[in-house]
Design a protein around this motif. Structure first.
Motif, PDB file in Angstrom:
ATOM      1  N   GLN A   9      11.122  -1.881  -1.998  1.00  0.00           N
ATOM      2  CA  GLN A   9      10.824  -1.365  -3.333  1.00  0.00           C
ATOM      3  C   GLN A   9      11.155   0.121  -3.446  1.00  0.00           C
ATOM      4  O   GLN A   9      11.434   0.630  -4.525  1.00  0.00           O
ATOM      5  CB  GLN A   9       9.377  -1.640  -3.763  1.00  0.00           C
ATOM      6  N   ALA A  10      11.176   0.844  -2.331  1.00  0.00           N
ATOM      7  CA  ALA A  10      11.513   2.272  -2.358  1.00  0.00           C
ATOM      8  C   ALA A  10      12.987   2.469  -2.700  1.00  0.00           C
ATOM      9  O   ALA A  10      13.353   3.475  -3.316  1.00  0.00           O
ATOM     10  CB  ALA A  10      11.197   2.911  -1.009  1.00  0.00           C
ATOM     11  N   ALA A  11      13.809   1.503  -2.334  1.00  0.00           N
ATOM     12  CA  ALA A  11      15.248   1.609  -2.591  1.00  0.00           C
ATOM     13  C   ALA A  11      15.623   1.107  -3.983  1.00  0.00           C
ATOM     14  O   ALA A  11      16.725   1.332  -4.441  1.00  0.00           O
ATOM     15  CB  ALA A  11      16.017   0.817  -1.534  1.00  0.00           C
ATOM     16  N   ALA A  12      14.704   0.422  -4.634  1.00  0.00           N
ATOM     17  CA  ALA A  12      15.013  -0.182  -5.949  1.00  0.00           C
ATOM     18  C   ALA A  12      15.116   0.841  -7.048  1.00  0.00           C
ATOM     19  O   ALA A  12      14.692   1.922  -7.031  1.00  0.00           O
ATOM     20  CB  ALA A  12      13.964  -1.220  -6.295  1.00  0.00           C
ATOM     21  N   VAL A  34       0.815  -1.218   0.000  1.00  0.00           N
ATOM     22  CA  VAL A  34       0.000   0.000   0.000  1.00  0.00           C
ATOM     23  C   VAL A  34       0.849   1.269   0.000  1.00  0.00           C
ATOM     24  O   VAL A  34       0.337   2.336  -0.308  1.00  0.00           O
ATOM     25  CB  VAL A  34      -0.977   0.028   1.200  1.00  0.00           C
ATOM     26  N   ARG A  35       2.109   1.153   0.357  1.00  0.00           N
ATOM     27  CA  ARG A  35       3.007   2.310   0.382  1.00  0.00           C
ATOM     28  C   ARG A  35       4.301   1.935  -0.318  1.00  0.00           C
ATOM     29  O   ARG A  35       5.242   1.455   0.298  1.00  0.00           O
ATOM     30  CB  ARG A  35       3.313   2.714   1.832  1.00  0.00           C
ATOM     31  N   THR A  36       4.340   2.138  -1.631  1.00  0.00           N
ATOM     32  CA  THR A  36       5.535   1.761  -2.376  1.00  0.00           C
ATOM     33  C   THR A  36       6.711   2.696  -2.115  1.00  0.00           C
ATOM     34  O   THR A  36       7.802   2.456  -2.606  1.00  0.00           O
ATOM     35  CB  THR A  36       5.236   1.701  -3.883  1.00  0.00           C
ATOM     36  N   ASP A  37       6.484   3.754  -1.346  1.00  0.00           N
ATOM     37  CA  ASP A  37       7.583   4.628  -0.961  1.00  0.00           C
ATOM     38  C   ASP A  37       8.307   4.099   0.285  1.00  0.00           C
ATOM     39  O   ASP A  37       9.284   4.682   0.740  1.00  0.00           O
ATOM     40  CB  ASP A  37       7.090   6.058  -0.704  1.00  0.00           C
ATOM     41  N   LEU A  38       7.817   2.987   0.827  1.00  0.00           N
ATOM     42  CA  LEU A  38       8.431   2.343   1.978  1.00  0.00           C
ATOM     43  C   LEU A  38       8.930   0.964   1.578  1.00  0.00           C
ATOM     44  O   LEU A  38       8.576   0.440   0.534  1.00  0.00           O
ATOM     45  CB  LEU A  38       7.413   2.193   3.113  1.00  0.00           C
ATOM     46  N   GLY A  39       9.729   0.353   2.404  1.00  0.00           N
ATOM     47  CA  GLY A  39      10.190  -1.002   2.148  1.00  0.00           C
ATOM     48  C   GLY A  39      11.282  -1.064   1.110  1.00  0.00           C
ATOM     49  O   GLY A  39      11.848  -0.056   0.682  1.00  0.00           O
TER      50      GLY A  39
END
Length: 100
Positions: A97-100, A90-95
Motif C-alpha cells: 500500500q505504500a507503493a500505491a 498498522v503501518r500503511t507506510d510499509l508494504g
C-alpha cells in the motif's frame, strides 16, 4: 454487486504473495491479476494454476478468493485477502500500500 474471483499463492523462493495474471504468469500486484466472473472458468484456472505451481515448484497454497470492483479496482471481500494484497494494517507506510 457481483462477486468476482482471483487466484493467489505464496511464491516458494521468498514467500511473497502472488496473483495469477494469465495462464502460468504470476504477478505481485492484485491490480494486475486476472479476474473471473464465471465460476467454471475460475475453477478451471485454479486447477491449472495448482498443477503448474506444483510442477514448476513455484508456489504453495494456491486458492481462489472473492472480490468486487471498487472504483474500478479489485477489492477483496475478506480482510485476510486485503492484508495479503496490501500489506500490514498498522503501518500503511510499509508494504504494497505504500507503493500505491
Amino acid at each position: 454487486m457481483a462477486l468476482l474471483k482471483a487466484i493467489t499463492a505464496n511464491r516458494l523462493r521468498d514467500g511473497e504473495v502472488v496473483f495469477l495474471k494469465a495462464e502460468g504468469v504470476w504477478v505481485e500486484r492484485l491490480d494486475e491479476a486476472a479476474l473471473f466472473e464465471d465460476a467454471a472458468a475460475a475453477d478451471a484456472a485454479l486447477a491449472a494454476a495448482k498443477a503448474q505451481a506444483e510442477r514448476d515448484q513455484y508456489g504453495v497454497d494456491v486458492y481462489a478468493f472473492d472480490l468486487t470492483l471498487k472504483d474500478g479496482r479489485p477489492d477483496p471481500v475478506k480482510a485476510r485477502e486485503r492484508i495479503r494484497a496490501l500489506g500490514p494494517t498498522v503501518r500503511t507506510d510499509l508494504g504494497k500500500q505504500a507503493a500505491a
